[in-house]
Design a protein around this motif. Structure first.
Motif, mmCIF file in Angstrom:
data_model
loop_
_atom_site.group_PDB
_atom_site.id
_atom_site.type_symbol
_atom_site.label_atom_id
_atom_site.label_comp_id
_atom_site.label_asym_id
_atom_site.label_seq_id
_atom_site.Cartn_x
_atom_site.Cartn_y
_atom_site.Cartn_z
ATOM 1 N N ALA A 91 0.834 -1.209 0.000
ATOM 2 C CA ALA A 91 0.000 0.000 0.000
ATOM 3 C C ALA A 91 0.867 1.256 0.000
ATOM 4 C CB ALA A 91 -0.913 -0.002 1.223
ATOM 5 N N ARG A 92 2.044 1.171 0.624
ATOM 6 C CA ARG A 92 2.901 2.358 0.752
ATOM 7 C C ARG A 92 3.759 2.606 -0.482
ATOM 8 N NH1 ARG A 92 4.929 0.099 5.270
ATOM 9 N NH2 ARG A 92 7.023 0.317 4.381
ATOM 10 N N ASN A 93 4.301 1.541 -1.051
ATOM 11 C CA ASN A 93 5.304 1.710 -2.112
ATOM 12 C C ASN A 93 4.713 1.530 -3.505
ATOM 13 O OD1 ASN A 93 7.087 2.070 -0.067
ATOM 14 N ND2 ASN A 93 8.260 0.194 -0.402
ATOM 15 N N ARG A 94 4.718 2.618 -4.252
ATOM 16 C CA ARG A 94 4.298 2.577 -5.660
ATOM 17 C C ARG A 94 5.398 3.229 -6.476
ATOM 18 N NH1 ARG A 94 -1.596 1.382 -6.287
ATOM 19 N NH2 ARG A 94 -2.136 0.677 -4.212
ATOM 20 N N MET A 95 5.682 2.647 -7.619
ATOM 21 C CA MET A 95 6.864 3.062 -8.368
ATOM 22 C C MET A 95 6.552 3.387 -9.824
ATOM 23 S SD MET A 95 9.246 0.073 -6.773
ATOM 24 C CE MET A 95 8.089 -0.770 -5.716
ATOM 25 N N LEU A 96 7.476 4.123 -10.425
ATOM 26 C CA LEU A 96 7.460 4.390 -11.861
ATOM 27 C C LEU A 96 8.764 3.870 -12.447
ATOM 28 C CD1 LEU A 96 6.443 8.161 -12.152
ATOM 29 C CD2 LEU A 96 4.974 6.193 -12.577
ATOM 30 N N TYR A 97 8.719 3.454 -13.700
ATOM 31 C CA TYR A 97 9.968 3.228 -14.424
ATOM 32 C C TYR A 97 10.088 4.381 -15.407
ATOM 33 C CZ TYR A 97 13.593 1.356 -17.400
ATOM 34 O OH TYR A 97 14.755 1.208 -18.111
ATOM 35 N N ALA A 98 11.045 5.272 -15.153
ATOM 36 C CA ALA A 98 11.169 6.463 -15.993
ATOM 37 C C ALA A 98 12.622 6.897 -16.044
ATOM 38 C CB ALA A 98 10.304 7.589 -15.423
ATOM 39 N N LYS A 99 13.012 7.432 -17.187
ATOM 40 C CA LYS A 99 14.378 7.925 -17.385
ATOM 41 C C LYS A 99 15.415 6.852 -17.022
ATOM 42 C CE LYS A 99 12.845 12.668 -16.564
ATOM 43 N NZ LYS A 99 12.926 13.875 -15.729
ATOM 44 N N GLY A 100 15.087 5.591 -17.393
ATOM 45 C CA GLY A 100 16.046 4.501 -17.233
ATOM 46 C C GLY A 100 16.181 3.934 -15.837
ATOM 47 N N GLN A 101 15.304 4.334 -14.910
ATOM 48 C CA GLN A 101 15.427 3.783 -13.555
ATOM 49 C C GLN A 101 14.056 3.587 -12.901
ATOM 50 O OE1 GLN A 101 17.066 6.499 -10.597
ATOM 51 N NE2 GLN A 101 16.586 8.274 -11.869
ATOM 52 N N VAL A 102 14.025 2.733 -11.881
ATOM 53 C CA VAL A 102 12.815 2.554 -11.078
ATOM 54 C C VAL A 102 12.800 3.653 -10.022
ATOM 55 C CG1 VAL A 102 11.598 1.033 -9.476
ATOM 56 C CG2 VAL A 102 12.735 0.063 -11.483
ATOM 57 N N LEU A 343 4.842 -1.242 -10.424
ATOM 58 C CA LEU A 343 5.307 -0.010 -11.064
ATOM 59 C C LEU A 343 4.507 0.258 -12.330
ATOM 60 C CD1 LEU A 343 7.180 -0.805 -13.782
ATOM 61 C CD2 LEU A 343 8.765 -1.506 -12.014
ATOM 62 N N LEU A 344 4.451 1.533 -12.687
ATOM 63 C CA LEU A 344 3.803 1.965 -13.919
ATOM 64 C C LEU A 344 4.866 2.580 -14.835
ATOM 65 C CD1 LEU A 344 0.619 3.602 -12.380
ATOM 66 C CD2 LEU A 344 0.679 1.502 -13.750
ATOM 67 N N VAL A 345 4.599 2.518 -16.137
ATOM 68 C CA VAL A 345 5.532 3.081 -17.109
ATOM 69 C C VAL A 345 4.837 4.242 -17.830
ATOM 70 C CG1 VAL A 345 6.970 2.620 -19.124
ATOM 71 C CG2 VAL A 345 6.592 0.810 -17.427
ATOM 72 N N PRO A 346 5.321 5.486 -17.649
ATOM 73 C CA PRO A 346 4.691 6.620 -18.345
ATOM 74 C C PRO A 346 4.790 6.466 -19.861
ATOM 75 C CG PRO A 346 6.226 7.367 -16.638
ATOM 76 C CD PRO A 346 6.448 5.895 -16.802
ATOM 77 N N PRO A 347 3.743 6.837 -20.605
ATOM 78 C CA PRO A 347 3.782 6.725 -22.069
ATOM 79 C C PRO A 347 4.946 7.477 -22.714
ATOM 80 C CG PRO A 347 1.545 7.111 -21.328
ATOM 81 C CD PRO A 347 2.411 7.247 -20.119
ATOM 82 N N VAL A 348 5.446 8.559 -22.058
ATOM 83 C CA VAL A 348 6.575 9.293 -22.661
ATOM 84 C C VAL A 348 7.830 8.427 -22.756
ATOM 85 C CG1 VAL A 348 5.869 11.642 -22.060
ATOM 86 C CG2 VAL A 348 7.203 10.329 -20.427
#
Length: 480
Positions: A91-102, A343-348
């Motif tokens: 519930a606490r940790n949500r991540m993105l994969y962006a600019k080559g890193q998590v 984790l989610l991956v932004p469309p950009v």
């Protein structure tokens, strides 16, 4: 002829059957085209290995009216619940994969002050942007959630917060999705007060204003399970043995109360007259007094085309996307560097992956690492063309798991599901479109109610509440 027919045996259709039974107690039949109930909710059990795969939704949020309504249903069906409390790592940790890193998304007020990747400025600057940006250029009926977020909070928030969130919820493009899909109340506050933060502060001071829209007020007296969820601060929950237990339990309950659930029964035509409707089923025409359709809009459209072509055209204006779900199982539970929901991956980032869910962080999977990779959505055809092979889809998922999560091991077990036209897209103007569809039905006095993901929200809570509200709008029969 007092029969009601429900079209569709997914979670919304089964819920409609449940609420019809409780409200009227009259005979009804549910017609489902496929050989199983549950629609996109599907659990695959691997009990000997101690894990499950969910190929559709896996958790439910207990928030608001809709959340309280589902918990009431779960309690009435006596289903055992697996809660995730708000203190849990998932519930606490949500991540993105962006600019080559998590990148870990901020999960406390402190996170507003620091600059955390992928953002180049502290997040409080986005709030200041809203406070210092003037009111709307013109009063809008609707706009895209991307343009709203960019206007109020800046491009970085639109690209790295709002866009990936839309990918996670409906696999859609935030530049096309209506702001009213998720942020209706914020949009209205901006329209009224000239800013989101101003609007939130004003309505806090003027508490009566939002009384009618209070999303945290359950429909009836809250169920014991809802009270428990509030008291124990549940962030989300699933069911013991997976979410498919919910449609299965509904089907069992309906069967025990003489509701006929007919599988492999596709309706191929629907016509209306002054005394009811007629369903075209295989080679028979069946008269019924009322139809509740929980079918996707694009499946209902051809059924009414002959008699009501303009209703058909309106239904076809609701677009749908294809989503690929790849479940992966690894024999070790030590593979993830960082625990969380996923984790989610932004469309950009321009990758075929929408996100990865860390199932084995959410629930105990007996020493296995279980991941669910979601791909495609609005960008399905761009990445995969018309008919990708299972191997191609599996390879793409594994390649990106290696790249993003640095997992070098090969999965021991995997499953690939292509969910064709599974999520409706609430594009700009959606609210008005749905209103026009329902106005048409009312103006022509058609004995037809519409519920399900195409109209009132795409989540499990939304479609169950949609079914309940449509049933409650039906008039009680006159007693002489």
């Amino acid at each position: 002829m007092t029969t009601t027919a429900v079209l569709g045996g997914g979670i919304s259709g089964l819920s409609a059957g449940y609420y019809l039974l409780r409200r009227f107690g009259k005979p009804l039949t549910i017609y489902e085209a496929s050989p199983r109930v549950g629609g996109w909710i599907r659990t695959e059990w691997h009990k000997e290995r101690g894990f499950i795969f969910e190929t559709g939704p896996r958790t439910i949020r207990p928030k608001g009216v809709a959340g309280a309504n589902t918990l009431e249903l779960v309690e009435q069906l006596k289903l055992p619940v697996k809660p995730i409390r708000s203190s849990h790592v998932a519930a606490r940790n949500r991540m993105l994969y962006a600019k080559g890193q998590v990148c870990m998304l901020p999960n406390s007020p402190k996170g507003l002050i620091a600059t955390v990747p992928p953002f180049t400025k502290p997040l409080y600057r986005a709030l200041l942007h809203d406070l210092t940006t003037g009111g709307t250029v013109a009063k809008n009926e609707d706009e895209s959630i991307y343009s709203f977020a960019e206007r109020r909070f800046g491009k970085e928030i639109a690209d790295y917060a709002i866009s990936p969130m839309i990918c996670g919820i409906c696999a859609g493009d935030a530049r096309e999705i209506s702001v009213r899909f998720l942020m209706d109340s914020l949009f209205e506050k901006e329209q009224k007060y000239g800013g989101v933060i101003k609007g939130v502060l004003y309505s806090r001071l003027n508490k009566n204003e939002d009384k009618d829209k209070d999303v945290d007020r359950p429909i009836d007296e809250p169920s014991n399970l809802y009270k428990q969820a509030v008291q124990e601060k549940w962030a989300m929950y699933s069911l013991t043995d997976g979410l498919e237990q919910l449609p299965r339990a509904l089907r069992k309950y309906l069967g025990e109360h003489d509701v006929n659930v007919q599988l492999s029964s596709r309706c191929n035509n629907l016509s209306f007259s002054s005394d009811g409707a007629r369903l075209g089923l295989r080679n028979a025409e069946l008269p019924v007094s009322h139809v509740v359709s929980s079918l996707p809009a694009y499946q209902l459209a051809p059924l009414v085309r002959q008699q009501h072509p303009s209703l058909c055209a309106q239904l076809l204006e609701i677009p749908y996307v294809d989503v690929v779900v790849v479940n992966l199982q690894y024999n070790s539970d030590q593979l993830l560097k960082q625990n969380g929901f996923g984790l989610l991956v932004p469309p950009v980032e321009n990758l075929p992956v929408l996100g990865v869910i860390f199932d084995s962080c959410c629930f105990d999977m007996a020493g296995n690492t279980i991941l669910t990779v979601m791909m495609g959505g609005k960008w399905f055809e761009q990445w995969f063309g018309h008919q990708p092979s299972q191997k191609e889809l599996r390879d793409t998922a594994q390649q990106h798991v290696r790249k993003i999560l640095n997992i070098k091991e090969e999965p021991t077990f995997s499953r690939v599901h292509l969910l064709h036209k599974c999520i409706p897209q609430y594009t700009v103007g959606h609210k008005r479109r749905v209103q026009q569809i329902r106005d048409y039905i009312r103006n022509y006095k058609l004995p037809l109610s519409l519920c399900g993901a195409a109209y009132d929200g795409v989540g499990i809570n939304d479609v169950i509440l949609s079914a309940r509200r449509q049933v409650e709008l039906l008039p009680m029969p006159q007693t002489h």
